[in-house]
Design a protein around this motif. Structure first.
Motif, mmCIF file in Angstrom:
data_model
loop_
_atom_site.group_PDB
_atom_site.id
_atom_site.type_symbol
_atom_site.label_atom_id
_atom_site.label_comp_id
_atom_site.label_asym_id
_atom_site.label_seq_id
_atom_site.Cartn_x
_atom_site.Cartn_y
_atom_site.Cartn_z
ATOM 1 N N VAL A 38 37.774 21.651 37.098
ATOM 2 C CA VAL A 38 37.809 22.694 38.119
ATOM 3 C C VAL A 38 38.123 22.070 39.475
ATOM 4 O O VAL A 38 37.522 21.067 39.876
ATOM 5 C CB VAL A 38 36.475 23.458 38.181
ATOM 6 C CG1 VAL A 38 36.452 24.421 39.359
ATOM 7 C CG2 VAL A 38 36.245 24.215 36.874
ATOM 8 N N ALA A 39 39.081 22.661 40.187
ATOM 9 C CA ALA A 39 39.461 22.140 41.504
ATOM 10 C C ALA A 39 38.618 22.751 42.600
ATOM 11 O O ALA A 39 38.097 22.043 43.469
ATOM 12 C CB ALA A 39 40.944 22.406 41.766
ATOM 13 N N VAL A 40 38.514 24.060 42.602
ATOM 14 C CA VAL A 40 37.780 24.777 43.644
ATOM 15 C C VAL A 40 36.903 25.832 42.980
ATOM 16 O O VAL A 40 37.430 26.831 42.474
ATOM 17 C CB VAL A 40 38.732 25.454 44.652
ATOM 18 C CG1 VAL A 40 37.929 26.164 45.738
ATOM 19 C CG2 VAL A 40 39.681 24.446 45.272
ATOM 20 N N PRO A 41 35.594 25.666 42.965
ATOM 21 C CA PRO A 41 34.740 26.722 42.423
ATOM 22 C C PRO A 41 34.909 28.000 43.238
ATOM 23 O O PRO A 41 35.109 27.965 44.453
ATOM 24 C CB PRO A 41 33.325 26.148 42.585
ATOM 25 C CG PRO A 41 33.513 24.665 42.723
ATOM 26 C CD PRO A 41 34.831 24.489 43.409
ATOM 27 N N GLY A 50 39.409 31.136 45.667
ATOM 28 C CA GLY A 50 39.263 30.879 44.246
ATOM 29 C C GLY A 50 38.583 31.998 43.488
ATOM 30 O O GLY A 50 37.871 31.731 42.503
ATOM 31 N N VAL A 51 38.789 33.258 43.924
ATOM 32 C CA VAL A 51 38.100 34.364 43.269
ATOM 33 C C VAL A 51 39.058 35.284 42.506
ATOM 34 O O VAL A 51 38.634 35.988 41.594
ATOM 35 C CB VAL A 51 37.268 35.187 44.280
ATOM 36 C CG1 VAL A 51 36.184 34.336 44.879
ATOM 37 C CG2 VAL A 51 38.141 35.799 45.357
ATOM 38 N N GLU A 74 43.119 35.395 37.459
ATOM 39 C CA GLU A 74 42.033 36.033 36.717
ATOM 40 C C GLU A 74 42.548 37.350 36.127
ATOM 41 O O GLU A 74 43.112 38.175 36.854
ATOM 42 C CB GLU A 74 40.856 36.300 37.641
ATOM 43 C CG GLU A 74 40.072 35.045 38.016
ATOM 44 C CD GLU A 74 39.279 34.506 36.851
ATOM 45 O OE1 GLU A 74 38.710 35.299 36.073
ATOM 46 O OE2 GLU A 74 39.239 33.270 36.699
ATOM 47 N N PRO A 75 42.374 37.567 34.823
ATOM 48 C CA PRO A 75 42.872 38.817 34.224
ATOM 49 C C PRO A 75 42.337 40.064 34.906
ATOM 50 O O PRO A 75 43.040 41.079 35.005
ATOM 51 C CB PRO A 75 42.381 38.711 32.772
ATOM 52 C CG PRO A 75 42.272 37.245 32.516
ATOM 53 C CD PRO A 75 41.819 36.640 33.819
ATOM 54 N N PRO A 293 34.114 39.847 36.453
ATOM 55 C CA PRO A 293 32.897 39.616 35.662
ATOM 56 C C PRO A 293 31.991 38.547 36.277
ATOM 57 O O PRO A 293 30.865 38.364 35.818
ATOM 58 C CB PRO A 293 33.454 39.144 34.309
ATOM 59 C CG PRO A 293 34.750 38.479 34.657
ATOM 60 C CD PRO A 293 35.313 39.264 35.823
ATOM 61 N N ARG A 294 32.464 37.863 37.327
ATOM 62 C CA ARG A 294 31.677 36.781 37.928
ATOM 63 C C ARG A 294 30.702 37.383 38.948
ATOM 64 O O ARG A 294 30.996 37.501 40.127
ATOM 65 C CB ARG A 294 32.616 35.756 38.574
ATOM 66 C CG ARG A 294 33.430 34.996 37.547
ATOM 67 C CD ARG A 294 34.196 33.857 38.167
ATOM 68 N NE ARG A 294 35.375 34.316 38.878
ATOM 69 C CZ ARG A 294 36.174 33.503 39.576
ATOM 70 N NH1 ARG A 294 35.909 32.219 39.664
ATOM 71 N NH2 ARG A 294 37.234 33.986 40.182
ATOM 72 N N ARG A 295 29.522 37.706 38.480
ATOM 73 C CA ARG A 295 28.555 38.410 39.302
ATOM 74 C C ARG A 295 27.864 37.501 40.308
ATOM 75 O O ARG A 295 27.117 37.985 41.177
ATOM 76 C CB ARG A 295 27.489 39.085 38.426
ATOM 77 C CG ARG A 295 28.030 39.995 37.341
ATOM 78 C CD ARG A 295 29.181 40.866 37.797
ATOM 79 N NE ARG A 295 28.843 41.704 38.947
ATOM 80 C CZ ARG A 295 29.738 42.280 39.714
ATOM 81 N NH1 ARG A 295 31.028 42.099 39.498
ATOM 82 N NH2 ARG A 295 29.352 43.023 40.738
ATOM 83 N N SER A 296 28.065 36.194 40.223
ATOM 84 C CA SER A 296 27.426 35.284 41.182
ATOM 85 C C SER A 296 28.162 35.232 42.510
ATOM 86 O O SER A 296 27.645 34.661 43.480
ATOM 87 C CB SER A 296 27.358 33.867 40.590
ATOM 88 O OG SER A 296 28.666 33.373 40.329
#
Length: 326
Positions: A38-41, A50-51, A74-75, A293-296
């Motif tokens: 992973v380059a950029v969380p 990166g979102v 991201e799909p 789906p990334r709820r964080s």
């Protein structure tokens, strides 16, 4: 870094498929054994980075230094992105020496493999962008891109706002209570700009600090071409100055750099577009809050910040007069 075959989530499965496609297609990579990390969380607050895509550093063999960079859409953001258009724009901007070379487009995964820039390149800080030399380099890059051939993807921030409103729905519970007030101002800004007349030129159109990388001797490279399009160059200028400058004096210096002399009507256009850009990105973050789906990731927090800045711009004394003086 790890080899293909051990994906831990859907994003990594997508990345592995894209890397397999790229290494099979490119003669210089066919004998390689890709390893990636992973380059950029993903981070949605305080930055928006990166979102809508996942990014990876890629090495061509185990133990080798990463020399490639993969960006996979991201799909969930498929309705917001056009990776094929981004790949074409990346080629055009790289040909000017202003971006890393795009090597391969994996269409099925919506992913682009770039040549890596190396460890000496760092995203811009606000201090760097406010420095006269740093600001001048960015504005000159905009000028060079704008002087080239059209990218073939026409885009308007106002059409994007309407599309996002439709996606969210007028009664969306994520919208602030004064959303009607911001939407009314967006319509007033669009009407004023249409009456005054606008230009259309190719533009990178996403001048967030994280997309402006500075390297050795102050050299500049642009990254992230998802927003690259043909649009009014004053939109890009307004979005950039809104990002880089907290006060009007350095904004006016940026107008002088872009125009050769300070022009009040261009400053007014830039401020009007800045408000529209804040509304657009606020709505976009709210859309991703629904889609991702990334709820964080704190999409709503980022949206609140951009909508607050929009509110501050359109609510300041004299903003209506600004529109009358475009």
């Amino acid at each position: 870094m790890k080899p293909l075959g051990t994906p831990e989530d859907p994003s990594e499965r997508l990345a592995e498929a894209a890397l397999a496609d790229a290494f099979a297609a490119l003669p210089g990579l066919r004998d390689g054994v890709p390893h990636y990390a992973v380059a950029v969380p993903g981070l949605a607050s305080p930055s928006y980075h990166g979102v809508e895509s996942a990014t990876y550093r890629v090495a061509q063999a185990e133990g080798a230094e990463p020399s490639l960079f993969l960006k996979a859409s991201e799909p969930c953001a498929g309705s917001l992105l056009d990776p094929a258009a981004a790949f074409r724009a990346a080629h055009a901007i790289a040909a000017l020496g202003l971006a890393p070379e795009p090597l391969h487009f994996a269409a099925d995964q919506g992913a682009i493999l770039f040549r890596g820039l190396g460890p000496d390149w760092r995203p811009a800080t606000l201090d760097r962008l406010q420095d006269r030399d740093g600001m001048a380099r960015v504005i000159d890059a905009f000028r060079r891109i704008g002087a080239g051939d059209a990218f073939g993807r026409r885009w308007s921030v106002f059409e994007a706002i309407r599309d996002l409103r439709a996606l969210l729905g007028e009664g969306a519970d994520v919208l602030p209570p004064d959303a009607w007030f911001l939407f009314d101002w967006a319509e007033a800004i669009e009407a004023a700009l249409t009456a005054a007349g606008t230009d259309v030129r190719p533009a990178h159109a996403d001048p967030h600090a994280s997309n402006l990388l500075f390297g050795p001797d102050g050299a500049l490279q642009l990254v992230d071409f998802d927003m690259a399009c043909d649009t009014d160059p004053h939109y890009q200028l307004g979005a950039f100055l809104n990002e880089a400058c907290a006060f009007e004096t350095p904004m006016k210096a940026g107008i002088e750099m872009a125009e050769g002399t300070f022009r009040p009507e261009v400053f007014n256009r830039a401020r009007a577009y800045a408000a529209a850009d804040d509304l657009h990105w606020g709505l976009r973050a709210l859309a991703m809050d629904r889609l991702s789906p990334r709820r964080s990731l704190e999409f709503r927090k980022y949206a609140a910040w951009r909508l607050l800045r929009c509110r501050m711009l359109v609510g300041r004394p004299g903003f209506e007069e600004t529109l009358r003086a475009l």
